[in-house]
Design an enzyme around this catalytic site. Structure first.
Site, PDB file in Angstrom:
ATOM      1  CE  LYS A  78     -20.746 -32.051  -0.260  1.00 18.33           C
ATOM      2  NZ  LYS A  78     -20.538 -32.275   1.182  1.00 18.33           N
ATOM      3  CB  SER A 158     -21.188 -28.792   2.981  1.00 21.14           C
ATOM      4  OG  SER A 158     -20.721 -30.135   2.976  1.00 21.14           O
ATOM      5  CB  SER A 182     -21.424 -31.855   5.603  1.00 21.93           C
ATOM      6  OG  SER A 182     -20.917 -30.632   6.055  1.00 21.93           O
TER       7      SER A 182
END
Length: 495
Positions: A78, A158, A182
């Site tokens: 990420k 997210s 998330s």
């Protein structure tokens, strides 16, 4: 072996050990899949050179024996994790051009374990969002579609890029972070597994901060076994993070027996929300029946302060964000606005932040600054902290009464279309976190497991919440649920 990118971590590890394939072949298969999947916008900084270099080194380690479980396995990282010499922007314009000179502890641990970094994954800006629509790179897109409908769906947020990449078999697994859901919400939306470990289990050092008392890294994988393998590699004490726990990391995979006989699973009545879709309610009941059939005892429990969780979270998280994001000022790194003659340092701060931060980040920084301001600190921030303590106590009381894990829905619906939850009412988007934020406020481990499809053929997930530091036990309960649910659906390739 064909379709190597479709393997999970456990299958790929076993194939590497047997000599059926090599890390180089696995990595090439993933890189090819990534290049063919630009329509998903999941990978935003590709690192094929690093990937091939690490894959070759991993093959040497495997040949020599003594290679750890993650050795040679291609994964995505990420964009919130700082990676040395590779753009690490947290999906924000304000960090344009930032290439750290250091590696986050989690990505370093994965590298040390021999895993292969394929590149950086899309996400909501500074991890603020539930749909991956606030990214400077543009929306990440789910590989799933509703029936024959061509509308693009959100992979959740997210960690949307991570969820999309794992679901579409662009990588074998990915890292995510979870501040209010998330990891778990995108996993539920994409038919993948995502675990948020206990706060302090994974180091936060080198991960761009959103809300420091809530953020926690975790793996996003294709199965519960894969989650156990990857989580073990990510965990461990780190002296560079004062909130990192000095506890030994168990062999999570060895704890996956699937035997949950005699375990008590709590069903919290407060999670039965008004207007909850029938499909979510049925999935929840079915999940409880599956666990009962596997030998667990199902008990009704009460978590009375649940209704205050969302408002408390949306005071505490923005407050911490406004403090953490104050460091982005155009002085030391990242973007700096172009100044006009006569502009001073104040104008530089104002213009840089106005240009660099997106609307959602600006909104949350303003909310956070407001609740921390002199006249409102006690009315909002301190009150929210007290509510947080009560929420934590609710869970402590339930676990003290003998409950081993708690079963809830992971999300209030299946994935929605990109653009369907508009800017006009951000609260609608915030309500997506209704089942997940309590876990962050209490610092507990939580896992999302795919458990079925809705009538439009989209994945739905269930969430299990465990006792602090007992990720092994939680993973085992999730393993039993996964086996009972038998979820094997994959998105039809359209990209």
């Amino acid at each position: 072996m064909s379709d190597l990118n479709k393997l999970g971590l456990a299958e790929a590890r076993d194939a590497l050990r047997k000599g059926d394939t090599t890390s180089v072949e696995l990595t090439e298969a993933c890189l090819k899949a990534i290049d063919a999947a630009d329509a998903l916008n999941a990978f935003v900084h590709k690192t094929p050179e690093i990937a091939m270099e690490r894959a070759k080194a991993a093959d040497e380690r495997i040949k020599a024996g003594e290679a750890p479980s993650m050795c040679g396995l291609p994964i995505g990282i990420k964009d919130l994790f700082c990676t040395k010499g590779v753009p690490s922007q947290a999906a924000s314009k304000i960090l344009e051009g930032f290439k750290p000179e250091y590696e986050s502890t989690v990505s370093q641990k994965l590298a040390d374990a021999g895993s292969v970094m394929l590149g950086k994954l899309n996400m909501d800006e500074f991890a603020m969002g539930s749909s991956n629509e606030t990214s400077v790179y543009g929306n990440a897109v789910s590989p799933w579609r509703r029936g024959n409908d061509d509308a693009q769906l959100t992979p959740g947020g997210s960690s949307g890029g991570s969820a999309s990449a794992v679901a579409a078999d662009l990588c074998l697994a990915a890292t995510g972070t979870d501040t209010g859901g998330s990891i778990r919400q995108p996993a539920a939306f994409t038919g993948t597994v995502g675990i948020k470990p206990t706060y302090g289990r994974c180091s936060r050092w080198g991960i761009v901060a959103f809300a420091s008392s809530l953020d926690q890294a975790g793996p996003m994988t294709k199965s519960v076994r894969d989650a156990a393998i990857m989580l073990e590699a990510m965990c461990g004490h780190d002296p560079k993070d004062s909130t990192s726990a000095e506890l030994t990391v168990p062999d999570f995979e060895a704890m996956l027996t699937g035997d949950i006989r005699g375990k008590k699973i709590g069903i919290p009545k407060e999670y039965r929300m008004d207007g909850m879709p029938g499909e979510i309610g049925k999935l929840w009941s079915d999940g409880a029946e599956m666990l009962k059939a596997a030998g667990a005892e199902i008990v009704d429990i009460s978590l009375p302060h649940t209704k205050y969780a969302l408002p408390a979270y949306y005071v505490i998280a923005p407050a911490e964000a406004s403090s953490n994001l104050a460091r982005y000022d155009g002085v030391r790194y990242g973007r700096r606005a172009t100044l006009e003659a006569g502009d001073g340092i104040t104008e530089m701060y104002e213009k840089t932040r106005a240009e660099g931060f997106g609307h959602e980040v600006q909104r949350r920084v303003m909310v956070g600054t407001y609740v921390l301001s002199a006249g409102f600190y006690d009315a909002y921030y301190n009150r929210a902290r007290k509510v947080r303590t009560l929420i934590k106590k609710d869970f402590e009381d339930v676990f003290a009464a003998g409950v081993d894990a708690i079963l809830t829905p992971a999300t209030p619906s299946a994935a929605f279309g990109l653009g369907e939850m508009t800017e006009a009412d951000p609260v609608q988007m915030y309500l997506n976190d209704v089942f997940t934020v309590t876990v962050n406020l209490a610092g507990l481990p939580g896992i999302a497991v795919p458990a079925g499809l809705d009538k439009q053929g989209l994945p739905l997930g269930l969430q299990l919440i465990g006792k602090p530091w007992e990720e092994g036990d939680l993973l085992n309960t999730a393993y039993a649920l996964e086996n009972a649910a038998g979820f094997v659906a994959k998105p039809q390739q359209w990209w």
